[in-house]
Design an enzyme around this catalytic site. Structure first.
Site, PDB file in Angstrom:
ATOM      1  CG  ASP A  61       0.882 -10.501  -2.631  1.00 37.50           C
ATOM      2  OD1 ASP A  61       1.999 -11.030  -2.590  1.00 37.50           O
ATOM      3  OD2 ASP A  61       0.314 -10.024  -1.630  1.00 37.50           O
TER       4      ASP A  61
ATOM      5  CG  ASP B 190      -3.359  -6.043  -5.236  1.00 39.40           C
ATOM      6  OD1 ASP B 190      -3.563  -6.471  -4.091  1.00 39.40           O
ATOM      7  OD2 ASP B 190      -3.028  -6.769  -6.203  1.00 39.40           O
TER       8      ASP B 190
ATOM      9  CG  ASP C  37      -3.050  -9.191  -9.348  1.00 45.10           C
ATOM     10  OD1 ASP C  37      -2.674 -10.353  -9.572  1.00 45.10           O
ATOM     11  OD2 ASP C  37      -3.389  -8.808  -8.216  1.00 45.10           O
TER      12      ASP C  37
END
Length: 263
Positions: A23, A21, A199
């Site tokens: 961001d 991922d 996240d």
């Protein structure tokens, strides 16, 4: 599963496939997605990782591929954008893109009228509508109400994903796990053990997919329950872990720097 931060494994030598991922994992979140930037050090690390894994590295992100290419330019990697609604299966390959349906466009127009002037950023990503409330956290509940109401007006096949600082409306097939499975069926990923770092709520399906494949799932800055088997405290720690486990060896770095010297 409840886990504690920094329970990240030291990986042994082996055939790994790495999915990342962006961001909140490689880059700190910002109030506006265009406010972030990528440093040369991170670009060089990703280049080294791609070489070391013989190309078995891919971004799995909610960003569009065009957005990611703009951030990481001139680096281009394999990527699934818009949660797997867009793909580039080779670094120099064509992009399989996704357009904004008319019904989604109409709803986005309405939501923009109410929220766009209140420090909320409305991001229209083809068939995905993202409402970012990081700069106005008190409006997250209202943004979620609007998106859930919009869901009832769309044809079947959409879902709402609530995140840490925003909410998204997207097609059911937009899941990171499906994107990871697709890559794992292709060279150079086939036969390798997957690793996925993410996240947010939208990464949970990816964690489940990697766990089912016997891989390594790591959530950055975990909050409460998660399917990830491991956790790490923050973006800086995630990058340090990637460098320790997948970065160039000292010998590889010496060779790279020597080849870059003028003759």
């Amino acid at each position: 599963m409840n886990i504690q931060a920094d329970l990240t494994p030291r990986l042994s030598e082996g055939r790994w496939a790495l999915f990342l991922d962006i961001d909140g994992t490689l880059l700190e979140h910002a109030a506006h997605p265009d406010s972030v930037s990528v440093g040369e050090e991170l670009r060089l690390l990703l280049e080294a990782i791609e070489r070391r894994l013989d190309g078995a590295l891919a971004f799995i992100t909610g960003r569009s591929i065009a957005s990611v290419d703009g951030l990481f330019d001139p680096l281009k990697l394999r990527i699934a954008g818009l949660y797997g609604l867009e793909h580039r299966l080779t670094p120099d390959g064509q992009i399989e893109a996704a357009d904004e349906p008319a019904d989604m466009a109409a709803l986005a127009d309405e939501i923009e009228l109410e929220l766009a002037s209140k420090a909320v950023y409305i991001e229209r990503k083809g068939p995905v509508l993202a409402i970012h409330t990081r700069a106005a956290p008190h409006l997250l509940a209202r943004a979620t109400e609007l998106v859930e109401a919009a869901l009832a007006r769309l044809p079947e096949g959409y879902r709402v994903i609530a995140g840490n600082a925003g909410v998204e409306l997207m097609p059911l097939e937009a899941v990171k796990g499906a994107a990871i499975r697709r890559f794992m069926q292709l060279d150079p990923f086939t036969g390798r053990r997957p690793v996925f770092l993410g996240d947010d709520t939208s990464d949970e399906n990816g964690f489940e997919t990697v766990n089912a494949a016997g891989g390594i799932s790591i959530r950055v800055k975990p909050q409460g329950e998660t399917a990830a088997r491991f956790a790490i405290a923050d973006v800086a720690s995630a990058i340090a872990w990637l460098e320790a486990n997948f970065g160039a060896t000292d010998e590889e770095e010496i060779i790279r720097r020597s080849s870059a010297l003028p003759t």
